[in-house]
Design a protein around this motif. Structure first.
Motif, mmCIF file in Angstrom:
data_model
loop_
_atom_site.group_PDB
_atom_site.id
_atom_site.type_symbol
_atom_site.label_atom_id
_atom_site.label_comp_id
_atom_site.label_asym_id
_atom_site.label_seq_id
_atom_site.Cartn_x
_atom_site.Cartn_y
_atom_site.Cartn_z
ATOM 1 N N LYS A 163 3.668 7.062 -6.158
ATOM 2 C CA LYS A 163 4.906 6.603 -5.526
ATOM 3 C C LYS A 163 6.021 7.628 -5.722
ATOM 4 C CE LYS A 163 6.150 2.209 -6.200
ATOM 5 N NZ LYS A 163 6.108 0.904 -6.939
ATOM 6 N N LYS A 164 6.122 8.128 -6.958
ATOM 7 C CA LYS A 164 7.156 9.147 -7.232
ATOM 8 C C LYS A 164 6.968 10.367 -6.338
ATOM 9 C CE LYS A 164 7.949 7.871 -12.028
ATOM 10 N NZ LYS A 164 6.989 7.882 -13.148
ATOM 11 N N GLY B 70 7.131 0.524 -1.000
ATOM 12 C CA GLY B 70 7.044 -0.940 -1.124
ATOM 13 C C GLY B 70 5.864 -1.436 -1.939
ATOM 14 N N ILE B 71 4.923 -0.562 -2.166
ATOM 15 C CA ILE B 71 3.710 -0.985 -2.870
ATOM 16 C C ILE B 71 3.988 -1.380 -4.312
ATOM 17 C CG2 ILE B 71 1.469 -0.194 -3.722
ATOM 18 C CD1 ILE B 71 1.520 -0.583 -0.734
ATOM 19 N N ASP B 72 3.439 -2.530 -4.724
ATOM 20 C CA ASP B 72 3.541 -2.965 -6.128
ATOM 21 C C ASP B 72 2.320 -2.409 -6.869
ATOM 22 O OD1 ASP B 72 3.033 -4.342 -8.466
ATOM 23 O OD2 ASP B 72 3.847 -6.232 -7.741
ATOM 24 N N SER B 73 2.553 -1.538 -7.816
ATOM 25 C CA SER B 73 1.445 -0.849 -8.477
ATOM 26 C C SER B 73 0.485 -1.820 -9.152
ATOM 27 C CB SER B 73 1.971 0.128 -9.527
ATOM 28 O OG SER B 73 2.700 1.136 -8.905
ATOM 29 N N ASN C 110 1.473 6.785 2.506
ATOM 30 C CA ASN C 110 2.708 6.911 3.259
ATOM 31 C C ASN C 110 2.461 7.691 4.544
ATOM 32 O OD1 ASN C 110 5.341 6.543 3.711
ATOM 33 N ND2 ASN C 110 6.074 7.730 1.925
ATOM 34 N N LYS C 111 2.408 7.018 5.659
ATOM 35 C CA LYS C 111 2.143 7.703 6.931
ATOM 36 C C LYS C 111 3.465 8.026 7.623
ATOM 37 C CE LYS C 111 -2.383 6.959 6.913
ATOM 38 N NZ LYS C 111 -2.797 5.647 7.415
ATOM 39 N N THR D 243 -2.167 -8.799 3.064
ATOM 40 C CA THR D 243 -2.155 -8.529 4.508
ATOM 41 C C THR D 243 -1.593 -7.140 4.763
ATOM 42 O OG1 THR D 243 -0.054 -9.721 4.592
ATOM 43 C CG2 THR D 243 -2.000 -10.912 5.264
ATOM 44 N N ASP D 244 -0.567 -6.812 4.025
ATOM 45 C CA ASP D 244 0.028 -5.482 4.171
ATOM 46 C C ASP D 244 -1.025 -4.404 3.937
ATOM 47 O OD1 ASP D 244 2.491 -3.846 4.354
ATOM 48 O OD2 ASP D 244 1.863 -3.250 2.329
#
Lengths: 199, 199, 199, 199
Positions: free
Chosen positions: A143-144, A151-154, A197-198, B188-189
């Motif tokens: 993420k960093k 938005g992803i929760d690790s 991340n696209k 879903t994401d």
DNA sequence: AATGAATGAGAGTTCATTCAT
DNA sequence: TATGAATGAACTCTCATTCAT
């Protein structure tokens, strides 16, 4: 260096663990009986107790056997300096390959460890937690670096990877004809696309 | 309209199924004992056999209860004309909500159905297969519409969705504090991002 | 020559068969309980299953034990070249003496064998049929020799002999004070007078 | 004169006795279950207890039903002034016909009465003894008249007649195709020849 | 290092019996 | 008169475990 007889003992004990793993995987801990395990080793029921002090201990050993070197793998992966994608691929590959190789034991760890006495379960849980934590760290780093969407929760992500691998692991253990390589490819593909991340 | 007594029987039998589901979910089929089930219902062990002819039959009923309306849900979703994303979201939502509502029974279906006798298992498997097939069809359609990447194997995709939902379902059942809504969103994401066609 | 331990097993199993015979004879198969059998042997209930795989198997073994050497006796009698009267006397003597010696088992064979599973019953029935057939042959021969009245139906005659012996056998088992010798004498006397060709 | 309802009760109770007789004859007292009896009557298990206070009482009633009018028959035969041969023939005919008519109950009396409580068994035994005693008297009279050989032991003779009839009765109950008339003929023939005084 | 024999606790299941309705 | 529901005791059978050999 052990004496010849100590060596034999160690060898037989390993055989006992493997036998127990196979039987527990097939019938579950409570559905399995010690006679089945003994017979699979080619010894008699009573003789099992030379290697285990109880059926429960056997379960403990199987579970430990089931995760230990799979956790070691993760240690290596996590401490390396590869890209996020490479690490994720390595994780999935290691996890799913484990099912093929020491197959039953890992399944037993997943499905039956909750029948272990509190104390023993705690020790194993630490191993499992370390695994998950390292996976979380990989996501945090990614993420960093902006490789993974913000938005992803690790924590969720790590659980999702593990869950997906275990679900496929089950299928792999049950169906020996499944193409391991393809499964790995599909899984990593899904996960990388799902998290990255696209632009 | 049934007689009052037939109605009572039906009600009690439902209670028995629920009780069995809870006990099987907690201890597994072989680890559970009929006494526990009976006590949870507030009746004595022997009385259970007024509602089930055997422990095995109880397992069968629990499994059926565990998937039936969850399969019906999928029938509705599949036959609708929503977008791929909407259908996938609906699927995950339905699947995970099932775990919260009739929670234990679905877990039992997943983990213990293999202890059912051949015959019974077959009937249930058809239900399960229908579910997976409909999910596959959703992916096929989405591929034709270009919403999902062409490289995706629909069979793999369906299994992956199911596997992920079951893995999280397990966690949901075990940990009542988990935020169901967030889990649904995260799943879903991940899946939509993982499968969809990004430009 | 068997090992000492195999020998012990055989000995104990014989004891188990005898104990089962006694209990089944007294209470009938369904009225008997395995605890009684075990206690009569001086072991605990569960230990019985080291020697029998089920109560039903125990019944089978008792029945076999009950007729086997009694059938062998008849083989000897039938193949000899004594007179009709001598053969009939020998048959009655052998049959009734069996009740005194291995008493209970033969009674069990007569009264309880119908509770055996089809398959097992068939094997035993052959033994029983052989016995009856040989007896019929003895009557047939006697008719040819003119020692027995021509009107006699050999099949009926054989059944009558067996029926009479079993009826007295029951009394003998129940009442240990009955004079075996006198019973034998009276029976043979009745049968010989009943069947033979008087001028 | 009973009320209509009392009459119905009596009728149903008779039906219950017959049903119990059939089931006990087939499975034995301990092998039979009250549910089978009730079902054979077309009522529910619990309703049986309106007619019997216990399974044991049912057995008692069946046994009584099984011998009572068969004993009455013997009263008639014994008090008549027919010849020995006629009386013996009548006895055998009555005994074996009983098996065909109220068949199962008599078999139950023979095979299962020992499971009755002491007290009840005593009452029935008197009936049985009266029967045997009258038969013995017939033999005693015949000896005085010189129709029967002097060496014959009347007690033995009576038991032999009863034993033979019961043995054939068993066969008759089990095999409905057996020719009752022929069996009666063969039996009386054997017995008369066996006992009577030939010159 | 292994085994045969036994054990005892507990499981699933059956069933005679009861009783309110 | 009959029944649905429940019970509790008994029974068969299984199995982890022990121990002398």
């Amino acid at each position: 260096m052990q004496s010849a007889s100590a060596e034999k003992y160690t060898r037989q004990r390993q055989a006992a663990i493997r036998a127990a793993a196979a039987v527990f995987a097939e019938k579950g801990f409570h559905g399995a009986c010690t006679k089945d395990i003994a017979e699979r080793m080619g010894i008699k029921q009573g003789s099992l107790y030379y290697y285990f002090s109880s059926k429960e201990e056997a379960l403990g050993e199987v579970c430990l056997f089931g995760i230990q070197d799979y956790v070691e793998h993760m240690d290596n992966i996590a401490s390396g300096d590869q890209s996020f994608e490479a690490k994720l691929t390595a994780t999935v590959t290691s996890h799913l390959s484990s099912y093929r190789e020491r197959n039953e034991a890992l399944k037993v760890y997943n499905d039956e460890r909750l029948y272990l006495p509190e104390e023993r379960r705690t020790g194993l849980k630490e191993l499992g937690s370390r695994y998950r934590q390292q996976l979380e760290d990989i996501f945090e780093d990614a993420k960093k670096d902006g490789v993974v969407r913000n938005g992803i929760d690790s924590h969720f992500a790590a659980q999702a990877v593990i869950g997906m691998c275990n679900a496929w692991g089950d299928l792999i253990v049950r169906d020996p004809d499944l193409d391991l390589f393809k499964v790995i490819q599909n899984c990593t593909d899904l996960l990388i696309n799902g998290f990255s991340n696209k632009k």
